[in-house]
Design a protein around this motif. Structure first.
Motif, PDB file in Angstrom:
ATOM      1  N   HIS A 224      -2.411   3.645  -2.668  1.00 55.36           N
ATOM      2  CA  HIS A 224      -2.585   3.303  -4.377  1.00 55.36           C
ATOM      3  C   HIS A 224      -2.202   2.130  -3.387  1.00 55.36           C
ATOM      4  O   HIS A 224      -1.407   1.860  -2.691  1.00 55.36           O
ATOM      5  CB  HIS A 224      -1.721   3.861  -5.547  1.00 55.36           C
ATOM      6  N   TYR A 225      -2.033   1.052  -4.555  1.00 56.10           N
ATOM      7  CA  TYR A 225      -1.817  -0.958  -4.189  1.00 56.10           C
ATOM      8  C   TYR A 225      -1.630  -1.264  -5.130  1.00 56.10           C
ATOM      9  O   TYR A 225      -1.614  -1.297  -6.442  1.00 56.10           O
ATOM     10  CB  TYR A 225      -3.566  -1.363  -3.840  1.00 56.10           C
TER      11      TYR A 225
ATOM     12  N   LYS B  49      -1.027   7.078 -16.562  1.00 59.51           N
ATOM     13  CA  LYS B  49      -1.627   6.443 -15.215  1.00 59.51           C
ATOM     14  C   LYS B  49       0.191   5.856 -14.770  1.00 59.51           C
ATOM     15  O   LYS B  49       0.651   5.202 -14.913  1.00 59.51           O
ATOM     16  CB  LYS B  49      -2.195   5.422 -14.809  1.00 59.51           C
TER      17      LYS B  49
ATOM     18  N   TYR C 212       2.270   9.661  -8.102  1.00 59.93           N
ATOM     19  CA  TYR C 212       0.610   9.173  -7.746  1.00 59.93           C
ATOM     20  C   TYR C 212      -0.030  10.842  -7.993  1.00 59.93           C
ATOM     21  O   TYR C 212       0.945  11.943  -6.837  1.00 59.93           O
ATOM     22  CB  TYR C 212      -0.033   8.922  -6.612  1.00 59.93           C
TER      23      TYR C 212
ATOM     24  N   THR D 148      -3.178  10.155  -2.156  1.00 56.65           N
ATOM     25  CA  THR D 148      -4.187   9.098  -2.021  1.00 56.65           C
ATOM     26  C   THR D 148      -3.614   8.156  -1.874  1.00 56.65           C
ATOM     27  O   THR D 148      -2.191   9.002  -1.582  1.00 56.65           O
ATOM     28  CB  THR D 148      -4.270   9.584  -3.885  1.00 56.65           C
TER      29      THR D 148
ATOM     30  N   SER E  97       1.018  -1.044   0.158  1.00 55.79           N
ATOM     31  CA  SER E  97      -0.107  -0.249   0.227  1.00 55.79           C
ATOM     32  C   SER E  97       0.618   1.365   0.099  1.00 55.79           C
ATOM     33  O   SER E  97       1.807   1.667   0.708  1.00 55.79           O
ATOM     34  CB  SER E  97      -0.918  -0.117   1.386  1.00 55.79           C
TER      35      SER E  97
END
Length: 835
Positions: free
Chosen positions: A264-265, A317, A258, A262, A229
């Motif tokens: 993200h995983y 992304k 990112y 936030t 994570s």
């Protein structure tokens, strides 16, 4: 012998070690002119040349040249210039140490919460002038006059801190403290308030293995049982953080990031191996992630575009492209070699100065000088004893000389790594203290060889550098380049290393005054932004709907799986001893729980009886598995609940490994599982180190391997044949054991640092039989408390809708949803995925 030379991993040190240990055999091998009488003269000349080459290779001159490729294994040329001073921290079983500057130390321990230590520098200021001229004793003289005031944080006095069992800690670029718990996610402290982040609004898992801060990308990485994570911090100004694993040498905008604030995983679906347990970062933002038993993963952040990169509406992304590096599955037989020595990774370090990568494993230290493209490793001084302790050691193998073993690391099992202010590498081991490697000269100094450090406990669990100012650093503030009210460019520093011993608290190894250093090196990351991290956003029903086709495809693929097949599942750290209603639907056995007999929860529709026995390698002719009752009645929730008795009891099976040296391979526990019907089943093994705070019981590192049992050997591997001394007299069973211990298993998992219990889980396919091997490794012994089998996709039977009689009416059926319940779109999508 020639086969041994061809299979050597290292062409330098390995050849030297082999020839020095087998020189008589080499001479007898080359002097055989009777085989070729007509070529006796030529053969004798070649033999003499070979002997001269052998003597030159085994000479110290060759060893000096050979060590140039492995400059980190030179013997120590001097002794330690100081010794350890206890910091008197109340926490004893240390799980984490970090600093947020030269004035504050954070220490975490098992079941003790967190301790914050504030260093008082007035004593260093008084001794600064004297320490500059005192020589070697200056560092210890100043360190003994340190005064640290400890502040305690636990659940009772810190709202938001939800657990006293802290597994890992880290300080980010804003000075916030991140504390990972054993089964409740993470808690963050901003200097005033604590905030809890669970699996619903923060990290992906509940058990935190490690936390690290990437200063190049301004990210906090949290390793859990479900994967990685990542929290992307905000764009506020960052100060140099001494605890960060890398120093940003590139512009901040050069590293992909990112969106700010936030979560993200990264999971196995993104290419990351399962069970990450340590990580480090270089100055380019590349991530080096070590796993429990799946090698090393190196990830590079790149931007992925939807559409053309130059298009107006192109979406980008951030993704990580992973490169997996694995070592041999079985232990190498040489002291040095190339590649990783093992897939069981304990710690990773990236040097700030040279960007060298150091990987600590259970079989030595691997080093890379080219950012992980190639590795070479060096083992510990106990590696030869492990080779001699194999079930079938190499024929004619002779251990190297004691002088050669003294050149190696103190121990084979590396637990932690750190880099001090000079760039030297500190290596902590499981039982043999620590070593300091000078990267300039290659010299290595071991704590176990120093008289003033020899009496200390050798279990080093954490190392953390600390830079303290002398001669004016008492007023060091958070602003770089400023000390007190005066702006100073360079100051004198005293470097120290914080040492966390598992069971014996926190110590400080203080060095001497090192001269000049930049004032920014002493500047801490004091909080400039008191805002706590944001919660993770709940996925919408549109996002959840995207996973439904993947689950549909996976369900169809699972229907075609047949024996033999096995894969590891997520490890369960949350359930603990409350297994009823969660495990054992098809079959369960509570080891030795019914008055020295095992309590069985059985359904004949799914599985047969589970057998267990000691492995084939033992010194005694009669060696049987032991059924042990530790506590007959306990309220500890970590102990399994026994429905037939109505209370908990702490019992287990073990392999009597305490009767053998830690370098002995085995005996190990072997467990046979028989499945009757086709389908996929979940096999769960409950592991608990019940006395893990006492003596050598602290060192427990168990590897669990799953092997198929072919039909040709099933008759030989029944319990009457395997019991006690009958196994050595069964050639068929021994033949299968020899094959299994030389092959790669279908699936593997690892349980380490298990003061809190864990369910190690696998998915296996039936019908068929499997053998599960619990590898003792270098632990005291191997133990297991419970074994459970649950069906995943087997044909339904009338038993599924009934309460089990032996569980006194416990019903496994999920509660019915009320008829008048109308969930919203998000809940409905989640329920659809669950079904």
């Amino acid at each position: 012998m020639l086969k041994r030379i061809e299979n050597m991993e290292s062409p330098t040190i390995g050849l030297q070690e082999f020839l020095s240990a087998n020189l008589p055999a080499v001479i007898r091998f080359v002097f055989r002119p009777h085989l070729f009488p007509r070529l006796s003269f030529v053969y004798t000349a070649l033999a003499l040349s070979a002997c001269l080459l052998t003597l030159s290779i085994t000479s110290p001159a060759f060893a000096k040249v050979a060590n140039t490729g492995h400059k980190h294994i030179k013997p120590a040329a001097s002794t330690m210039k100081s010794d350890e001073i206890s910091l008197h921290c109340p926490a004893k079983f240390i799980t984490g140490i970090c600093t947020d500057g030269p004035r504050h130390i954070w220490v975490s321990g098992e079941d003790n919460g967190l301790y914050a230590g504030k260093i008082r520098y007035r004593h260093l200021r008084r001794l600064a002038g004297k320490a500059a001229h005192a020589g070697h004793g200056a560092g210890i003289l100043a360190a003994r006059n340190l005064r640290i005031h400890w502040y305690h944080f636990d659940k009772t006095n810190s709202p938001g801190l939800v657990s006293n069992f802290i597994t890992a800690i880290c300080v980010d670029g804003k000075g916030r403290l991140w504390a990972g718990t054993d089964r409740h996610g993470v808690c963050v402290f901003n200097g005033k308030h604590w905030k809890h982040y669970s699996i619903l609004n923060g990290p992906l898992g509940c058990h935190v293995y490690a936390i690290a801060y990437d200063s190049a990308a301004d990210q906090v990485w949290v390793a859990t049982e479900n994967g990685m994570s990542i929290y992307q911090c905000g764009p506020t100004h960052r100060y140099a953080n001494p605890q960060a694993s890398n120093a940003p040498k590139r512009a901040a905008h050069a590293t992909p990031r990112y969106p700010f604030h936030t979560w993200h995983y990264i999971t196995t679906a993104n290419g990351l191996p399962p069970n990450p347990d340590c990580m480090a970062f270089d100055n380019r933002g590349d991530a080096y992630v070590g796993t429990l038993c799946n090698g090393l993963a190196i990830g590079r952040p790149v931007l992925s575009y939807r559409g053309s990169p130059g298009a107006m509406f192109a979406k980008k992304k951030l993704i990580f492209r992973w490169r997996i590096i694995k070592g041999p599955w079985h232990m190498p037989l040489t002291a040095t070699g190339y590649g990783l020595p093992s897939n069981l990774i304990n710690c990773v370090l990236v040097g700030q100065r040279r960007q060298h990568v150091y990987v600590g494993t259970d079989l030595g230290l691997a080093i890379s000088t080219n950012r992980g493209h190639t590795f070479h490793y060096v083992r510990g001084s106990d590696y030869a004893a492990k080779v001699m302790g194999l079930w079938h050691p190499p024929v004619g193998y002779r251990p190297p000389s004691k002088a050669f073993l003294n050149k190696l690391l103190p121990g084979d099992h590396i637990t932690t790594l750190a880099e001090d202010a000079r760039g030297d590498i500190w290596v902590g081991t499981w039982r043999n203290g620590y070593a300091v490697i000078d990267i300039r000269t290659g010299q290595m100094m071991k704590s176990e060889n120093q008289p003033q450090l020899k009496g200390q406990d050798g279990y080093i669990n954490r190392l953390c550098p600390l830079v303290m100012g002398a001669g004016g650093a008492a007023g060091t503030g958070g602003r770089p380049g400023r000390i007190g009210r005066q702006r100073v460019r360079h100051i004198k520093i005293m470097e120290a290393m914080l040492i966390g011993r598992y069971g014996f608290g926190t110590h400080c190894f203080a060095g001497v005054i090192r001269g000049q250093a930049a004032a920014s090196a002493l500047a801490g990351a004091n909080p400039t932004d008191s805002r706590l991290p944001r919660f993770a956003k709940v996925p919408s029903h549109r996002v959840l709907a995207k996973y439904l086709p993947q689950l549909t495809v996976g369900t169809k693929q699972a229907a075609r799986i047949r024996f033999p097949w096995a894969t590891p599942l997520r490890m369960d750290w949350a359930t603990q001893g409350d297994w009823t209603g969660r495990y054992g639907k098809g079959y369960g056995v509570l080891c030795a729980a019914h008055f020295d007999l095992s309590f069985h929860v059985t359904s004949s529709d799914y599985a047969d009886n589970v057998d267990a026995f000691c492995g084939p390698h033992h010194q005694l002719h009669f060696e049987s598995m032991r059924e042990w009752e530790y506590r007959a009645d306990t309220d500890n929730p970590k102990s399994l609940y026994i429905p037939e008795l109505g209370y908990r009891r702490q019992t287990n099976w073990d392999d009597r490994g305490e009767a053998y040296p830690t370098t002995f391979q085995g005996p190990d526990l072997w467990i046979r599982v028989r499945l009757k019907n086709p389908g996929i089943y979940r096999l769960s093994l409950y592991l608990f180190n019940k006395d893990g705070h006492a003596g050598t019981n602290r060192q427990r590192d168990w590897l669990v391997e799953v092997y198929p049992l072919p039909s040709a050997y099933r008759r030989a591997m029944t319990r009457p044949i395997l019991s006690a001394m009958a196994l050595p007299n069964n050639p068929a069973a021994l033949q299968w054991c020899r094959w299994a211990m030389a092959a790669k298993p279908l699936a593997e998992a690892r349980a380490v640092n298990i003061w809190n219990p864990v369910y190690t889980r696998f998915a296996i396919a039936g019908p068929g039989q499997y053998m599960v091997r619990m590898v003792r490794g270098s632990s005291l012994n191997t133990e297991i408390c419970g074994i459970f089998v649950d069906k995943a996709d087997a044909p339904r039977t009338p038993f599924d809708d009934q309460a089990m009689r032996c569980l006194w009416g416990v019903n496994y059926r999920a509660p019915e949803i009320p008829a008048n319940y109308s969930p919203d779109a998000n809940v409905a999508a989640a329920m659809s995925l669950w079904r």
